[in-house]
Scaffold this active site. Structure first.
Site, short mmCIF file in Angstrom:
data_model
loop_
_atom_site.label_atom_id
_atom_site.label_comp_id
_atom_site.label_asym_id
_atom_site.label_seq_id
_atom_site.Cartn_x
_atom_site.Cartn_y
_atom_site.Cartn_z
N HIS A 53 39.25 3.62 -52.64
CA HIS A 53 39.25 2.30 -51.62
C HIS A 53 38.61 2.90 -50.08
CE1 HIS A 53 41.48 0.50 -54.64
NE2 HIS A 53 42.50 1.32 -54.46
N ASP A 71 40.68 4.40 -62.76
CA ASP A 71 41.77 3.85 -61.90
C ASP A 71 42.12 2.55 -62.27
OD1 ASP A 71 43.58 4.73 -59.23
OD2 ASP A 71 43.40 2.87 -59.22
N HIS A 97 42.80 0.31 -60.37
CA HIS A 97 42.32 -0.68 -59.11
C HIS A 97 40.76 -0.37 -58.93
CE1 HIS A 97 46.68 0.35 -58.13
NE2 HIS A 97 46.59 -0.96 -57.91
N ASP A 123 47.00 5.12 -62.76
CA ASP A 123 47.95 3.99 -62.62
C ASP A 123 47.88 2.87 -63.51
OD1 ASP A 123 45.37 3.59 -61.41
OD2 ASP A 123 46.44 3.37 -59.36
ZN LIG Z 1 44.98 2.84 -58.21
#
Ligand SMILES: [Zn+2]
Length: 312
Positions: free
Chosen positions: A124, A161, A163, A248
């Site tokens: 991120h 991931d 996200h 995740d």
């Molecule tokens: Zn994540």
């Protein structure tokens, strides 16, 4: 081909986030599990510090200095999610340095596969902004090392991931030398990564976002890797494949709603390993998220089993 490498450094445990899902216990859980598995034959490599010049190639120099100063003053909350402590500067340098050293080992020809287990995670982190538990974009730094210092022309990053890796996406959106593929849960933090986001200018077509609905499990994730990522990669002919390996999307993870199991992570790793073997290029995985400690440890373990088959 010599043994696969596992790159880490104890300083990453000193990134103290307090009562937070992204905590040192994640690494301890992974390494306790790997210890019981005798590390699957991986060679353990100590992560060096990332070099300032490389950090400043990916991030704005003012941002790098600001992170350093903030940590040295004792830290605190950079934003609502991203907490740092006085130990976070050294941790961030070792986390990024581990991903970079992994690339050096892979492209130095003495390992075909490897895993970098640092924290804070990276995907991120933007050029001038910490975000979503991330300070420096570890996988972007690794790809930049491969291109700038090893002369590679094409690097593929597969980010599974749960996200969207908005930082990595944006850093390489205008470039064709890094192909960024992300599978992520739609509608989740950071609310980016729509299908229509497929690169800009010269980078058009070299970003592939594959959002999936909540409750997506092994079949959905593995089909996207096997039927979308691998065929595209075959056309692109990368000289190095990096996985932004967050865990995740696991069914037990508290921060998302997908249903991947450790068998799914193993199967995705196997697909990428087979592709890399077919092409004769190295494969490195860089830890991102994963917050259910036992599930994280089992998933990393399963990933390493598949990576260890890389030298066969
Ligand atoms: Zn994540």
């Amino acid at each position: 081909m010599s043994r696969p490498v596992y790159v880490s450094h104890p300083a990453v445990l000193e990134h103290d986030t307090g009562n937070h899902p992204e905590c040192a216990a994640r690494i301890l859980a992974i390494e306790a599990r790997l210890e019981r598995s005798e590390w699957h034959g991986f060679e353990r490599v100590e992560a060096p510090r990332a070099e300032r010049a490389l950090l400043e190639e990916v991030h704005f120099p003012e941002y790098v200095s600001a992170v350093e100063a903030f940590c040295q003053r004792g830290g605190g909350a950079i934003d609502a999610d991203t907490i740092v402590s006085s130990g976070s500067w050294e941790a961030a340098l070792r986390s990024a340095g581990g991903a970079v050293a992994l690339v050096d080992r892979l492209l130095g020809g003495d390992a075909g596969t490897g895993f970098a287990a640092g924290r804070p995670p990276g995907h991120h982190a933007k050029a001038a902004r910490a975000m979503g538990f991330c300070l420096f974009n570890n996988v972007a730094l690794a790809a930049t090392r491969a291109i700038r210092d090893h002369g590679l022309e094409r690097v593929l990053i597969l980010d599974w991931d749960v996200h969207h890796g908005n930082g990595t996406n944006d850093l390489f959106a205008r470039r064709a030398d890094v192909f960024y593929v992300s599978i992520h849960q739609a509608g989740l933090f950071p609310n980016t990564g729509e299908v229509a986001d497929h690169g800009i200018g010269e980078g058009t077509g070299f970003t592939l976002n594959l959002p999936v609905p909540p409750r997506s499990g092994d079949d959905v994730f593995c089909a996207l890797v096997e039927q979308r990522a691998v065929p595209l990669a075959r056309e692109y002919e990368p000289e190095l494949v990096l996985i932004s390996a967050g865990f995740d999307a696991h069914a037990e993870d508290p921060l998302a709603d997908c249903d991947v199991t450790e068998e799914g992570f193993a199967r995705m790793t196997a697909a990428m390993r087979q592709f890399c073997q077919e092409l004769g290029v190295p494969l490195g995985a860089v830890l991102e998220g994963g917050y259910a400690l036992e599930a994280l440890a089992r998933s990393v373990d399963a990933t390493l089993v598949e990576l260890a088959r890389g030298g066969d």
